[in-house]
Design a protein around this motif. Structure first.
Motif, PDB file in Angstrom:
ATOM      1  N   ARG A  16       0.835  -1.209   0.000  1.00 31.08           N
ATOM      2  CA  ARG A  16       0.000   0.000   0.000  1.00 31.08           C
ATOM      3  C   ARG A  16       0.867   1.255   0.000  1.00 31.08           C
ATOM      4  N   ASN A  73      -0.156  -5.297  -6.135  1.00 26.85           N
ATOM      5  CA  ASN A  73      -0.678  -3.989  -6.517  1.00 26.85           C
ATOM      6  C   ASN A  73      -1.401  -4.014  -7.856  1.00 26.85           C
ATOM      7  N   ILE A  76      -4.836  -5.533  -7.334  1.00 28.42           N
ATOM      8  CA  ILE A  76      -5.782  -4.586  -6.728  1.00 28.42           C
ATOM      9  C   ILE A  76      -6.235  -3.564  -7.764  1.00 28.42           C
ATOM     10  N   THR A  98      -6.720   5.263  -2.916  1.00 24.38           N
ATOM     11  CA  THR A  98      -6.390   4.538  -1.689  1.00 24.38           C
ATOM     12  C   THR A  98      -7.647   3.983  -1.018  1.00 24.38           C
ATOM     13  N   TYR A 101      -8.422   0.965  -2.966  1.00 21.91           N
ATOM     14  CA  TYR A 101      -7.380  -0.012  -2.639  1.00 21.91           C
ATOM     15  C   TYR A 101      -7.729  -0.701  -1.321  1.00 21.91           C
TER      16      TYR A 101
END
Length: 181
Positions: A16, A73, A76, A98, A101
């Motif tokens: 993240r 990543n 996602i 985010t 995410y």
């Protein structure tokens, strides 16, 4: 299983953090990517990991960890694309990206916890190379589903495959971190 949850959170925090840094550098340029393009990016990462595992000589100074982070990543991003659709121009700021995410990560982690309960943490006895092979198998499945215009007869959809790849990559990262201790 409580230890698994903590280890999972530590791995995804790294992923993240990198996602957010790249959002600051590049914005949401990834929002223009269609699912097959994201699948191909994940495939490249998984193939590189397999190459690192099989080849004695490594010519690029990046190990498996950075490639597993990339898989997580990109998966996602793919889940966000499934939900939001592809756009012609970047359309998300870091905060909004985010939020998506975190949403998809929470759903994927819950899936891991549920499966981990049912399977009794069997992944702990698996090799990183087996997890890599499972990711590659999932990628081939996704490619076939994409070639079938997203239709399946009896199988889970593309989103479930991306979620499984995230979880396999996290498990691999946990294994790699335990080896380096």
């Amino acid at each position: 299983m409580q230890e698994t949850s903590k280890q999972y959170d530590a791995v995804v925090k790294t992923c993240r953090d990198l996602f957010n840094k790249k959002m600051k550098d590049y914005g949401s340029a990834w929002r223009i990517l269609r699912l097959p393009s994201l699948t191909d990016q994940i495939f490249i990462k998984a193939q590189r990991i397999r190459g690192l595992q099989e080849n004695e000589v490594q010519k690029v100074d990046e190990g498996q960890e950075s490639e597993f982070i990339g898989i997580i990543n990109y998966c996602i991003m793919a889940l966000i694309q499934i939900e939001k659709g592809v756009v012609e121009q970047p359309d998300m700021d870091t905060e909004e990206a985010t939020e998506f995410y975190d949403k998809h990560l929470a759903i994927t982690k819950q899936l891991m916890l549920d499966k981990n309960h049912d399977y009794g943490e069997a992944w702990r006895d698996m090799r990183v190379s087996s997890l890599t092979d499972l990711i590659l198998q999932k990628l081939l499945r996704v490619k076939q589903i994409e070639d079938n215009a997203g239709k399946t007869l009896v199988s889970e959809g593309i989103d479930a495959n991306y979620q499984d790849m995230i979880n396999y990559a996290v498990f691999a990262m946990i294994h790699l971190s335990e080896v380096s201790k």
